[in-house]
Scaffold this motif. Structure first.
Motif, PDB file in Angstrom:
ATOM      1  N   ARG A  78      -3.907  -0.444  -6.451  1.00 32.02           N
ATOM      2  CA  ARG A  78      -2.716  -0.615  -5.748  1.00 32.02           C
ATOM      3  C   ARG A  78      -2.855  -2.041  -5.554  1.00 32.02           C
ATOM      4  NH1 ARG A  78      -0.536   4.015  -3.396  1.00 32.02           N
ATOM      5  NH2 ARG A  78       0.758   2.755  -2.049  1.00 32.02           N
ATOM      6  N   ARG A  79      -1.546  -2.826  -6.080  1.00 36.61           N
ATOM      7  CA  ARG A  79      -1.206  -4.257  -6.156  1.00 36.61           C
ATOM      8  C   ARG A  79      -0.687  -4.382  -4.512  1.00 36.61           C
ATOM      9  NH1 ARG A  79       2.742  -5.615 -10.504  1.00 36.61           N
ATOM     10  NH2 ARG A  79       2.541  -7.571  -9.502  1.00 36.61           N
ATOM     11  N   THR A  80      -0.087  -3.412  -3.672  1.00 31.85           N
ATOM     12  CA  THR A  80       0.543  -3.676  -2.748  1.00 31.85           C
ATOM     13  C   THR A  80      -0.341  -3.104  -1.417  1.00 31.85           C
ATOM     14  OG1 THR A  80       2.730  -3.201  -3.719  1.00 31.85           O
ATOM     15  CG2 THR A  80       2.630  -3.163  -1.428  1.00 31.85           C
ATOM     16  N   PRO A  81      -0.636  -3.883  -0.485  1.00 35.42           N
ATOM     17  CA  PRO A  81      -1.360  -3.338   0.748  1.00 35.42           C
ATOM     18  C   PRO A  81      -0.523  -2.249   1.275  1.00 35.42           C
ATOM     19  CG  PRO A  81      -0.575  -5.494   1.121  1.00 35.42           C
ATOM     20  CD  PRO A  81      -0.359  -5.117  -0.262  1.00 35.42           C
ATOM     21  N   GLY A  82      -1.274  -1.368   1.826  1.00 39.72           N
ATOM     22  CA  GLY A  82      -0.629  -0.215   2.596  1.00 39.72           C
ATOM     23  C   GLY A  82       0.455   0.671   1.463  1.00 39.72           C
ATOM     24  N   LEU A  83       1.517   1.292   2.007  1.00 42.53           N
ATOM     25  CA  LEU A  83       2.387   2.056   1.399  1.00 42.53           C
ATOM     26  C   LEU A  83       3.349   1.306   0.586  1.00 42.53           C
ATOM     27  CD1 LEU A  83       3.377   4.541   3.941  1.00 42.53           C
ATOM     28  CD2 LEU A  83       1.611   4.664   2.307  1.00 42.53           C
ATOM     29  N   ARG A  84       4.018   1.937  -0.635  1.00 42.37           N
ATOM     30  CA  ARG A  84       5.045   1.031  -1.326  1.00 42.37           C
ATOM     31  C   ARG A  84       6.400   1.501  -0.866  1.00 42.37           C
ATOM     32  NH1 ARG A  84       1.837   3.419  -5.611  1.00 42.37           N
ATOM     33  NH2 ARG A  84       0.475   1.882  -6.553  1.00 42.37           N
ATOM     34  N   ARG A  85       7.396   0.862  -0.962  1.00 44.98           N
ATOM     35  CA  ARG A  85       8.789   1.223  -0.494  1.00 44.98           C
ATOM     36  C   ARG A  85       9.070   2.654  -0.760  1.00 44.98           C
ATOM     37  NH1 ARG A  85      11.976  -4.465  -1.665  1.00 44.98           N
ATOM     38  NH2 ARG A  85      11.007  -5.637   0.206  1.00 44.98           N
ATOM     39  N   GLU A  86       8.856   2.853  -2.112  1.00 42.06           N
ATOM     40  CA  GLU A  86       9.245   4.269  -2.508  1.00 42.06           C
ATOM     41  C   GLU A  86       8.478   5.334  -1.974  1.00 42.06           C
ATOM     42  OE1 GLU A  86       6.826   2.464  -6.012  1.00 42.06           O
ATOM     43  OE2 GLU A  86       8.292   1.592  -4.528  1.00 42.06           O
ATOM     44  N   VAL A 115       7.622   5.087   1.256  1.00 44.22           N
ATOM     45  CA  VAL A 115       8.163   5.341   2.559  1.00 44.22           C
ATOM     46  C   VAL A 115       9.333   6.078   2.559  1.00 44.22           C
ATOM     47  CG1 VAL A 115       9.206   4.094   4.529  1.00 44.22           C
ATOM     48  CG2 VAL A 115       7.145   3.172   3.537  1.00 44.22           C
ATOM     49  N   ALA A 116      10.212   5.818   1.495  1.00 42.56           N
ATOM     50  CA  ALA A 116      11.632   6.499   1.326  1.00 42.56           C
ATOM     51  C   ALA A 116      11.150   8.199   0.924  1.00 42.56           C
ATOM     52  CB  ALA A 116      12.252   5.734   0.058  1.00 42.56           C
ATOM     53  N   VAL A 117      10.373   8.416   0.165  1.00 45.70           N
ATOM     54  CA  VAL A 117      10.038   9.808  -0.013  1.00 45.70           C
ATOM     55  C   VAL A 117       9.505  10.495   1.367  1.00 45.70           C
ATOM     56  CG1 VAL A 117       8.476  11.368  -1.089  1.00 45.70           C
ATOM     57  CG2 VAL A 117       9.506   9.502  -2.396  1.00 45.70           C
ATOM     58  N   LEU A 118       8.716   9.846   2.096  1.00 44.92           N
ATOM     59  CA  LEU A 118       8.006  10.368   3.212  1.00 44.92           C
ATOM     60  C   LEU A 118       9.396  10.726   4.252  1.00 44.92           C
ATOM     61  CD1 LEU A 118       4.841   8.495   3.698  1.00 44.92           C
ATOM     62  CD2 LEU A 118       5.037  10.950   3.259  1.00 44.92           C
ATOM     63  N   ALA A 119      10.244   9.805   4.300  1.00 45.37           N
ATOM     64  CA  ALA A 119      11.402   9.816   5.358  1.00 45.37           C
ATOM     65  C   ALA A 119      12.366  10.639   4.758  1.00 45.37           C
ATOM     66  CB  ALA A 119      11.672   8.416   5.547  1.00 45.37           C
ATOM     67  N   GLY A 120      12.561  10.753   3.429  1.00 44.22           N
ATOM     68  CA  GLY A 120      13.395  11.578   2.945  1.00 44.22           C
ATOM     69  C   GLY A 120      14.901  10.840   2.594  1.00 44.22           C
ATOM     70  N   THR A 154      15.236   0.317   0.853  1.00 49.78           N
ATOM     71  CA  THR A 154      15.051  -1.242   0.220  1.00 49.78           C
ATOM     72  C   THR A 154      15.964  -2.121   1.042  1.00 49.78           C
ATOM     73  OG1 THR A 154      14.018  -0.442  -1.882  1.00 49.78           O
ATOM     74  CG2 THR A 154      14.890  -2.887  -1.757  1.00 49.78           C
ATOM     75  N   TRP A 155      17.200  -1.696   0.877  1.00 49.41           N
ATOM     76  CA  TRP A 155      18.208  -2.304   1.516  1.00 49.41           C
ATOM     77  C   TRP A 155      18.043  -2.584   3.010  1.00 49.41           C
ATOM     78  CZ3 TRP A 155      22.567   0.776  -0.724  1.00 49.41           C
ATOM     79  CH2 TRP A 155      22.734   0.721  -2.150  1.00 49.41           C
ATOM     80  N   LEU A 156      17.544  -1.712   3.867  1.00 47.97           N
ATOM     81  CA  LEU A 156      17.088  -1.659   5.217  1.00 47.97           C
ATOM     82  C   LEU A 156      15.921  -2.626   5.365  1.00 47.97           C
ATOM     83  CD1 LEU A 156      17.541  -0.475   7.950  1.00 47.97           C
ATOM     84  CD2 LEU A 156      15.682   1.245   7.589  1.00 47.97           C
ATOM     85  N   GLU A 157      15.103  -2.474   4.600  1.00 48.68           N
ATOM     86  CA  GLU A 157      13.966  -3.484   4.806  1.00 48.68           C
ATOM     87  C   GLU A 157      14.266  -4.778   4.465  1.00 48.68           C
ATOM     88  OE1 GLU A 157       9.707  -4.032   2.837  1.00 48.68           O
ATOM     89  OE2 GLU A 157       9.611  -2.040   3.857  1.00 48.68           O
ATOM     90  N   GLN A 158      15.121  -4.967   3.411  1.00 50.04           N
ATOM     91  CA  GLN A 158      15.456  -6.503   3.118  1.00 50.04           C
ATOM     92  C   GLN A 158      16.520  -7.052   4.217  1.00 50.04           C
ATOM     93  OE1 GLN A 158      17.384  -5.664  -0.622  1.00 50.04           O
ATOM     94  NE2 GLN A 158      15.437  -6.153  -1.827  1.00 50.04           N
ATOM     95  N   GLY A 159      16.951  -6.315   5.313  1.00 54.73           N
ATOM     96  CA  GLY A 159      17.668  -6.710   6.332  1.00 54.73           C
ATOM     97  C   GLY A 159      19.168  -6.665   5.904  1.00 54.73           C
TER      98      GLY A 159
END
Length: 279
Positions: free
Chosen positions: A35-43, A45-50, A57-62
């Protein structure tokens, strides 16, 4: 004052940091491969949150997007946020923090117990968010006539003869007391604990029912508490309410004799009376 742009910047950094702290195995995701990204990937988190990957991605980008409480709760669950972190997420997203779930904390820590006792011979009380008394020191027992925890400060103010015996002070202070209770209950409009106190007192006190119907709201920093004690007469206190940082649904109320009255001397007399051996 925090601007919307600054708040979105903080939201971006907060979500990125919390996402990086969660490993896939913590949330039941497979960990095969590098895994190149530490922790979870954005996608992930999106799947887990539904929610949609693009939306998260837009939310995390502010970006300036509309969010709902249901979605924020889902994201908080996906990122394993605790209560304070969840409330912080709401604030950064521009929403009011959620009402704390569950029943108000009932226990008292040894540190708070020591604080109450150290405030003697002046009264000190620990109450919960419903203004129900959880603990008190010996001075409060003597001044207010407490026999056991469980008294509600709002109900006591409208029903205790010690308060009602000073009608001038009572009438002047009662609107502010009710307005303060409305301010405390407003963040939790569906909380049955607040509803129980309001419904009970409205049946018992027409004065409270009238004041509550006005929908006044306010949280005074300090208040004067005046009552007539059956043994030592009039008592006047400056009261200060402190919220416990580690238990924000608990509040310590400290009573200090007003300097322009003889309350301090009356407390001394009351203390001597209680220490005197029975006749």
């Amino acid at each position: 004052m925090t601007t919307p742009g600054a708040r979105r910047d903080q939201l971006r950094e907060f979500l990125r940091d919390r996402r990086a702290r969660i490993t896939p195995d913590q949330v039941g995701l497979p960990t095969a491969g590098r895994r190149r990204t530490p922790g979870l990937r954005r996608e992930e988190v999106a799947v887990l949150a539904g929610v949609g990957v693009s939306w998260y991605t837009w939310l995390e980008q502010g970006r300036d997007i509309t969010v709902s409480t249901d979605v924020l709760d889902a994201i908080a669950a996906a990122l394993l946020l605790d209560g304070p972190e969840r409330a912080h997420l709401y604030v950064l997203a521009g929403l009011n923090p959620p009402c704390r779930s569950g029943t108000a904390t009932a226990g008292i820590t040894p540190e708070t117990r020591n604080l109450l006792d150290a405030w003697g011979p002046r009264p000190a009380v620990l109450r919960n968010r419903y203004w129900t008394v959880l603990a008190y020191n010996d001075a409060a027992r003597a001044v207010f006539g407490y026999e056991a925890p469980g008294h509600n400060c709002l109900i006591t103010y409208f029903t205790n003869p010690r308060y009602m015996a000073m009608p001038h002070h009572w009438t002047r202070a009662a609107p502010a007391v009710v307005a303060a209770y409305r301010a405390d209950s407003a963040p939790c409009p569906d909380d049955p604990g607040f509803d129980a106190v309001i419904t009970d007192l409205a049946r018992r006190s027409p004065e409270f029912a009238d004041l509550w119907s006005r929908h006044d709201v306010g949280t005074p920093a300090q208040a004067v508490n005046a009552l007539h004690h059956p043994e030592v007469g009039e008592l006047h206190f400056d009261t200060t309410t402190l919220t416990l940082a580690d238990r924000p649904d608990q509040h310590v109320v400290l009573y200090n004799p007003r300097p322009d009255t003889d309350t301090a001397e009356a407390l001394d007399r009351l203390h001597r009376l209680r220490l005197a051996p029975p006749a």
